[in-house]
Design an enzyme around this catalytic site. Structure first.
Site, PDB file in Angstrom:
ATOM      1  N   GLY A   1       1.469  -2.322  17.060  1.00  0.00           N
ATOM      2  CA  GLY A   1       2.479  -1.513  16.392  1.00  0.00           C
ATOM      3  C   GLY A   1       2.571  -0.102  16.934  1.00  0.00           C
ATOM      4  CG  HIS A   2       0.480   4.314  16.384  1.00  0.00           C
ATOM      5  ND1 HIS A   2       1.054   5.066  15.386  1.00  0.00           N
ATOM      6  CD2 HIS A   2       0.086   5.200  17.327  1.00  0.00           C
ATOM      7  CE1 HIS A   2       1.002   6.334  15.706  1.00  0.00           C
ATOM      8  NE2 HIS A   2       0.411   6.456  16.882  1.00  0.00           N
TER       9      HIS A   2
ATOM     10  CG  HIS B   1       4.293   1.157   6.076  1.00  0.00           C
ATOM     11  ND1 HIS B   1       3.928  -0.078   5.660  1.00  0.00           N
ATOM     12  CD2 HIS B   1       3.147   1.836   6.332  1.00  0.00           C
ATOM     13  CE1 HIS B   1       2.613  -0.149   5.671  1.00  0.00           C
ATOM     14  NE2 HIS B   1       2.098   0.987   6.067  1.00  0.00           N
TER      15      HIS B   1
ATOM     16  CB  THR C   1      -3.995   2.274   9.667  1.00  0.00           C
ATOM     17  OG1 THR C   1      -3.757   1.058  10.382  1.00  0.00           O
ATOM     18  CG2 THR C   1      -5.106   3.051  10.340  1.00  0.00           C
TER      19      THR C   1
ATOM     20  NE  ARG D   1      -0.971   0.055   4.666  1.00  0.00           N
ATOM     21  CZ  ARG D   1      -2.247  -0.218   4.898  1.00  0.00           C
ATOM     22  NH1 ARG D   1      -3.089  -0.332   3.895  1.00  0.00           N
ATOM     23  NH2 ARG D   1      -2.683  -0.375   6.131  1.00  0.00           N
TER      24      ARG D   1
ATOM     25  NE  ARG E   1      16.615  13.118   7.406  1.00  0.00           N
ATOM     26  CZ  ARG E   1      17.562  13.711   8.150  1.00  0.00           C
ATOM     27  NH1 ARG E   1      18.784  13.248   8.168  1.00  0.00           N
ATOM     28  NH2 ARG E   1      17.267  14.771   8.866  1.00  0.00           N
TER      29      ARG E   1
ATOM     30  CD  GLU F   1      -1.249  -6.502   9.944  1.00  0.00           C
ATOM     31  OE1 GLU F   1      -1.233  -6.549  11.168  1.00  0.00           O
ATOM     32  OE2 GLU F   1      -1.372  -5.443   9.306  1.00  0.00           O
TER      33      GLU F   1
ATOM     34  CG  HIS G   1      -6.312  -1.375  14.295  1.00  0.00           C
ATOM     35  ND1 HIS G   1      -6.183  -0.007  14.338  1.00  0.00           N
ATOM     36  CD2 HIS G   1      -5.959  -1.744  13.037  1.00  0.00           C
ATOM     37  CE1 HIS G   1      -5.801   0.418  13.150  1.00  0.00           C
ATOM     38  NE2 HIS G   1      -5.628  -0.606  12.354  1.00  0.00           N
ATOM     39  CG  ASP G   2      -6.346   2.139  17.537  1.00  0.00           C
ATOM     40  OD1 ASP G   2      -5.638   3.155  17.532  1.00  0.00           O
ATOM     41  OD2 ASP G   2      -6.997   1.741  16.535  1.00  0.00           O
TER      42      ASP G   2
ATOM     43  CG  HIS H   1      -0.400  -4.054   6.351  1.00  0.00           C
ATOM     44  ND1 HIS H   1      -1.601  -3.833   6.968  1.00  0.00           N
ATOM     45  CD2 HIS H   1      -0.672  -4.126   5.023  1.00  0.00           C
ATOM     46  CE1 HIS H   1      -2.568  -3.780   6.054  1.00  0.00           C
ATOM     47  NE2 HIS H   1      -2.021  -3.945   4.874  1.00  0.00           N
TER      48      HIS H   1
END
Ligand code: PXP
Length: 240
Positions: free
Chosen positions: A216-217, A53, A103, A48, A21, A73, A193-194, A46
Site C-alpha cells: 500500500g503505502h 480510511h 498500522t 477499521r 475532503r 484485512e 508491510h513496508d 483494511h
C-alpha cells in the site's frame, strides 16, 4: 520456486486522501478498477472500526465490482466477521492490531491465541473464504498457524524492510526459512508491510514460496511521481 507471486494493492491510503475532503475525490472504486486494469491481481482493504480510511460502505461497494481477488484485512471482531460474511471476499487476512493502531505493527502470537484463531478460521471456511494469518517469521508461530487450519500466512515484512539496507541476506533469512516450512507443510505464503521498489525483488528471489504480496503505502507514494499505471507495472516487474 513459486511460479507466480500476485500483487494485491492496498488502497487504504487512497481512502485516507479522499476522506481529507469529505467528498468522493479520488473515487476509491475507480482507483480499484484502474489498479486491476493496470495489472494488479488483487485489491486489499483494511476497514477499521473508526472508519478513518476505508469505510464499511466502501467494502460493500468494492465487493460488487472487483473482478480480481478481494482481500480484507482486520481484527476478527464480531462486526468484522459480520461484514466479511456479507461480502464474501476471496481472502480474509487476520491481523491482531488494536482499533487505535496507526498500522499493523506486529504479527499474531498464534500460540497464545490458538483456540480463538482456530475458531475464527473454521468460521471463515464455513463462509467459503480463504484465510491468512499475519505472523512474524518465527518457527513456533508459523507452525501454530499451520495447525489452526488456515490456508495461508502473511509474513510481516517490516523487520525485513528495516534491516534490508544494512544486511539484505541477514534480513531475508528468517523469511526464507518460514516460507520454506510453510510451503512444505501445505500453507500458502503471503507477505506485506513496508515492501517497496528497492526491497521487493530481493524478497521474491529468496523466498522459495511466495503466493502474494500486499503493498500500500510505498506503492501509492510512488504513484505520485510515476503515475498509477507505471507504478503498478514497475512492481509487477519486480515479481517476475
Ligand atoms: N499487510 C498488512 C496486514 C497490513 O496491515 C498492511 C498495512 O495496512 C500491509 C500489508 C501493507 O503495508 P504497506 O502499506 O506498508 O505496504
Amino acid at each position: 520456486m513459486a511460479s507466480e507471486t500476485r500483487l494485491s494493492v492496498n488502497i487504504n491510503k487512497v481512502a485516507t486522501l479522499r476522506n481529507a475532503r469529505g467528498e468522493n475525490v479520488p473515487n476509491l472504486v475507480q482507483v480499484a478498477l484502474d489498479c486491476e486494469r493496470f495489472g494488479a491481481q488483487g485489491i486489499t482493504v483494511h476497514p477499521r472500526p473508526d472508519e478513518r480510511h476505508v469505510k464499511k460502505t466502501d467494502v460493500i461497494e468494492l465487493s460488487a465490482v472487483i473482478s480480481t481477488e478481494f482481500n480484507i484485512e482486520g481484527y476478527p471482531s464480531k462486526e468484522f466477521l459480520e461484514l466479511v460474511k456479507l461480502v464474501k471476499p476471496a481472502q480474509v487476512t487476520l491481523v491482531p492490531d488494536a482499533p487505535s493502531a496507526v498500522t499493523s505493527n506486529s504479527g499474531w502470537d498464534v500460540v497464545s491465541n490458538f483456540v480463538f484463531l482456530t475458531g475464527v478460521v473454521a468460521q471463515l471456511k464455513e463462509y467459503g473464504i480463504r484465510t491468512s494469518i499475519f505472523v512474524a517469521p518465527e518457527s513456533e508461530q508459523v507452525e501454530a498457524a499451520a495447525k489452526t487450519g488456515s490456508d495461508r500466512i502473511e509474513l510481516y515484512t517490516k523487520p525485513y524492510a528495516e534491516l534490508f539496507d544494512v544486511d539484505p541476506l541477514k534480513a531475508v533469512e528468517p523469511y526464507r526459512i518460514a516460507s520454506k516450512y510453510a510451503g512444505e507443510n501445505g500453507l500458502g505464503v503471503n507477505a506485506g508491510h513496508d515492501l517497496n521498489l528497492q526491497n521487493l525483488r530481493f524478497l521474491k528471489q529468496h523466498l522459495p514460496f511466495l503466493d502474494e504480496v500486499s503493498i500500500g503505502h510505498a506503492l501509492i507514494c510512488d504513484a505520485l511521481y510515476m503515475g498509477l499505471q507505471n507504478t503498478i507495472m514497475n512492481y509487477l516487474q519486480q515479481l517476475r
